[in-house]
Write a protein that holds these residues in place. Structure first.
Motif, short mmCIF file in Angstrom:
data_model
loop_
_atom_site.label_atom_id
_atom_site.label_comp_id
_atom_site.label_asym_id
_atom_site.label_seq_id
_atom_site.Cartn_x
_atom_site.Cartn_y
_atom_site.Cartn_z
N LEU A 256 0.84 -1.19 0.00
CA LEU A 256 0.00 0.00 0.00
C LEU A 256 0.88 1.25 0.00
O LEU A 256 2.06 1.19 0.32
CB LEU A 256 -0.91 0.01 1.23
N PHE A 257 0.25 2.37 -0.34
CA PHE A 257 0.90 3.67 -0.23
C PHE A 257 0.24 4.39 0.94
O PHE A 257 -0.99 4.49 1.02
CB PHE A 257 0.74 4.46 -1.52
N TYR A 258 1.07 4.87 1.88
CA TYR A 258 0.57 5.41 3.15
C TYR A 258 0.92 6.89 3.32
O TYR A 258 1.87 7.40 2.70
CB TYR A 258 1.21 4.67 4.33
N ARG A 259 0.17 7.52 4.20
CA ARG A 259 0.60 8.82 4.72
C ARG A 259 0.45 8.78 6.24
O ARG A 259 -0.46 8.18 6.79
CB ARG A 259 -0.18 9.97 4.12
N PHE A 260 1.40 9.46 6.89
CA PHE A 260 1.41 9.56 8.35
C PHE A 260 1.22 11.01 8.73
O PHE A 260 1.98 11.89 8.29
CB PHE A 260 2.73 9.02 8.91
N LEU A 261 0.19 11.28 9.53
CA LEU A 261 -0.12 12.64 9.97
C LEU A 261 0.39 12.79 11.40
O LEU A 261 -0.25 12.34 12.35
CB LEU A 261 -1.63 12.88 9.92
N PRO A 262 1.56 13.41 11.59
CA PRO A 262 2.17 13.46 12.93
C PRO A 262 1.45 14.43 13.86
O PRO A 262 0.90 15.45 13.43
CB PRO A 262 3.60 13.93 12.64
N ARG B 97 8.31 10.79 17.44
CA ARG B 97 8.03 9.85 18.53
C ARG B 97 6.76 10.23 19.29
O ARG B 97 6.23 9.43 20.08
CB ARG B 97 9.22 9.78 19.48
N ALA B 98 6.24 11.44 19.06
CA ALA B 98 5.01 11.87 19.73
C ALA B 98 3.77 11.20 19.17
O ALA B 98 2.69 11.32 19.73
CB ALA B 98 4.86 13.39 19.63
N GLY B 99 3.93 10.48 18.03
CA GLY B 99 2.82 9.73 17.47
C GLY B 99 2.06 10.48 16.40
O GLY B 99 2.45 11.58 15.98
N GLY B 100 0.99 9.88 15.95
CA GLY B 100 0.19 10.46 14.88
C GLY B 100 -0.76 9.42 14.33
O GLY B 100 -0.99 8.36 14.93
N ARG B 101 -1.32 9.71 13.16
CA ARG B 101 -2.33 8.84 12.54
C ARG B 101 -1.81 8.30 11.22
O ARG B 101 -1.33 9.05 10.37
CB ARG B 101 -3.63 9.62 12.33
N LEU B 102 -1.93 6.98 11.02
CA LEU B 102 -1.50 6.33 9.79
C LEU B 102 -2.72 6.02 8.92
O LEU B 102 -3.71 5.46 9.40
CB LEU B 102 -0.75 5.03 10.10
N GLU B 103 -2.62 6.41 7.65
CA GLU B 103 -3.70 6.18 6.70
C GLU B 103 -3.15 5.55 5.43
O GLU B 103 -1.97 5.71 5.10
CB GLU B 103 -4.41 7.49 6.36
N ALA B 104 -4.01 4.83 4.70
CA ALA B 104 -3.62 4.19 3.44
C ALA B 104 -4.44 4.79 2.30
O ALA B 104 -5.59 5.21 2.48
CB ALA B 104 -3.84 2.68 3.52
N VAL C 87 -7.68 6.35 4.05
CA VAL C 87 -8.47 5.54 4.96
C VAL C 87 -7.63 5.19 6.19
O VAL C 87 -6.50 4.71 6.05
CB VAL C 87 -8.94 4.25 4.27
N PRO C 88 -8.15 5.43 7.40
CA PRO C 88 -7.39 5.07 8.60
C PRO C 88 -7.02 3.58 8.61
O PRO C 88 -7.84 2.73 8.28
CB PRO C 88 -8.34 5.42 9.75
N VAL C 89 -5.77 3.29 8.98
CA VAL C 89 -5.33 1.91 9.10
C VAL C 89 -5.93 1.32 10.38
O VAL C 89 -5.75 1.88 11.46
CB VAL C 89 -3.80 1.83 9.13
N PRO C 90 -6.65 0.20 10.28
CA PRO C 90 -7.31 -0.36 11.47
C PRO C 90 -6.34 -0.68 12.60
O PRO C 90 -6.60 -0.35 13.76
CB PRO C 90 -7.99 -1.62 10.93
N ASP C 91 -5.22 -1.34 12.27
CA ASP C 91 -4.25 -1.73 13.31
C ASP C 91 -2.84 -1.47 12.79
O ASP C 91 -2.23 -2.35 12.18
CB ASP C 91 -4.43 -3.22 13.66
#
Length: 459
Positions: free
Chosen positions: A238-244, A255-262, A287-291
């Protein structure tokens, strides 16, 4: 879905008696957004024919020279052990006093000839053989220092630089603790400070996902991190984006985390089904990654709900240019489960328009076994243009591509890791330019060798 017609340009570059070739179709000039202006078009691409290297290491055009910076198995200058094997992704960063810092991945698995030495404070899993090493060079490309930058990771393939001059190294594996001798879960991204690795240590950026990572690119305006997944078995990556949570916060902020989507392209479950360069795919969804930690199921197998998700075989290189992110699908084969066959694609995603565009298709139109296919690591050349590391069969090259779509040979590997009767050459990887643009650094994967190449780049 909307489609625009594109001028199809078939170009072929042949180098030497080995007959290695590469072809491109599409709007190649789109790849160079945000680079310096190229020289005026003369119709005479490149720097001339490759000259055989009497030392049998690297063929280059006349006027270019190389220096071997490092070879696997030699002693690290830090005294920490031997230089590890499997040289892969790499980036160059500016240092003080005209120095350059190189950070280099080692795609070591458990059978590695030379493992990354375990170093206190820099090791994630002592049972894992991969990691990164860092080289410090002076203004004349002499190695001042070479040391472990992170250890105890696995299958460190590619990655990408951040706007705050750190390196994100990616594990291209999904082994969990207890599998293959590993003591911890793997498949993460780690941040490495090239000037002082102890500032970053060995901390997995777990919110960025656990999967077969390949490369990343950071949007310097928003801080969004785009990630490719190199999965060549069905179901593909998949191709992902991470929203920190802390975008553009500097070293350690991820390292503060964020949301991973595909990425989901409505109506397109497999990118290999798109064959016409210039095709626009509008209305891209995330789309948010479930896990993200893939505790029980690899992400690409997870349920993304109604509409599914968009896959692509062998997603590799990734870089930011202008206002868009570009990524590479190295190949696709129907016989392995893809919707179509191709020899390499470059895609462009425009975040503001939510538009995905097929920019370039690599390879000849017929025999999929011909050499010259399978683009892997790519980088933008400082003087305008593109450099492509070949990862196909036969002879291994670095190819240059002008803004006008002309293809030319830049380097050919000469280190035979096969036999005289059945020669084999290690792929190129980790291609990058020095901060001043005057030197190209590139790795030979096996035998692990790092080269610094100088010459009339702006000729």
């Amino acid at each position: 879905m909307s489609s625009s017609s594109a001028t199809r340009r078939q170009l072929l570059a042949r180098t030497g008696a080995l007959g290695a070739s590469i072809a491109f179709a599409g709007s190649v000039s789109e790849l160079f957004a945000g680079t310096a202006s190229a020289a005026p078009h003369t119709g005479d691409a490149g720097y001339g024919a490759l000259v055989a290297d009497p030392d049998g290491l690297l063929d280059l055009p006349a006027g270019f020279r190389y220096r071997v910076l490092s070879r696997e198995g030699g002693p690290l200058r830090s005294g920490e052990g031997a230089v590890p094997s499997s040289f892969d992704g790499m980036a160059a960063f500016p240092g003080r006093g005209g120095r350059t810092h190189l950070v280099r991945n080692h795609e070591n698995r458990q059978n590695a000839r030379h493992r990354v030495p375990v170093v206190d404070g820099l090791t994630y899993d002592p049972q894992a053989p991969g990691g990164c090493t860092a080289l410090t060079l002076d203004g004349r490309h002499r190695v001042l220092d070479e040391r472990v930058a992170i250890a105890g990771t696995s299958t460190n393939c590619a990655g990408g630089p951040t706007p705050w001059h750190t390196w994100l190294t990616c594990e291209e594996t999904e082994y969990k603790a207890g599998e293959e001798g590993y003591a911890k879960d793997h498949g993460f991204i780690f941040e490495v400070d090239p000037s002082d690795p102890r500032r970053t240590g060995a901390h997995p950026l777990t919110a960025m996902g656990r999967f077969q990572h390949e490369a990343v690119a950071v949007d310097p305006r928003s801080g969004v991190v785009y990630e490719t997944e190199d999965a060549f078995q069905h179901p593909f990556g998949l191709f992902y984006r991470f929203l920190p949570e802390r975008p553009l916060g500097g070293r350690g902020s991820l390292r503060a985390g964020g949301r991973l989507e595909a990425m989901r392209v409505p109506g397109v479950p497999d990118l290999s089904a798109v064959t016409e360069p210039g095709t626009h795919l509008d209305g891209v969804e995330w789309v948010p990654v479930p896990d993200p930690l893939a505790r029980h199921t690899p992400i690409r197998h997870q349920d993304f709900g109604r509409g599914g998700i968009t896959h692509a075989q062998k997603l590799e290189g990734c870089y930011w240019g202008g206002s868009c992110v570009y990524f590479v699908s190295s190949f696709a084969r129907r016989g392995e489960g893809s919707a179509g066959d191709h020899y390499g694609q470059v895609w462009k995603y425009h975040p503001g328009r939510r538009r995905l565009t097929l920019v370039v298709v690599f390879g000849p139109d017929t025999d999929i076994q011909l050499p010259g296919e399978s683009p892997d690591n790519i980088c933008l050349a400082a003087g305008g243009g593109l450099m492509v590391c070949e990862d196909g069969g036969g002879a291994q090259h670095v190819y240059g591509v002008t803004r006008h779509g002309e293809v030319y040979p830049m380097a050919r590997g000469r280190q035979n890791i096969g036999t005289d009767d059945e020669p084999e050459w290690g792929e190129f990887a980790g291609i990058t330019f020095s901060p001043d643009g005057d030197t190209m650094y590139v790795n030979c994967y096996s035998p692990g060798t790092t080269f610094a190449i100088t010459g009339p780049w702006h000729r």
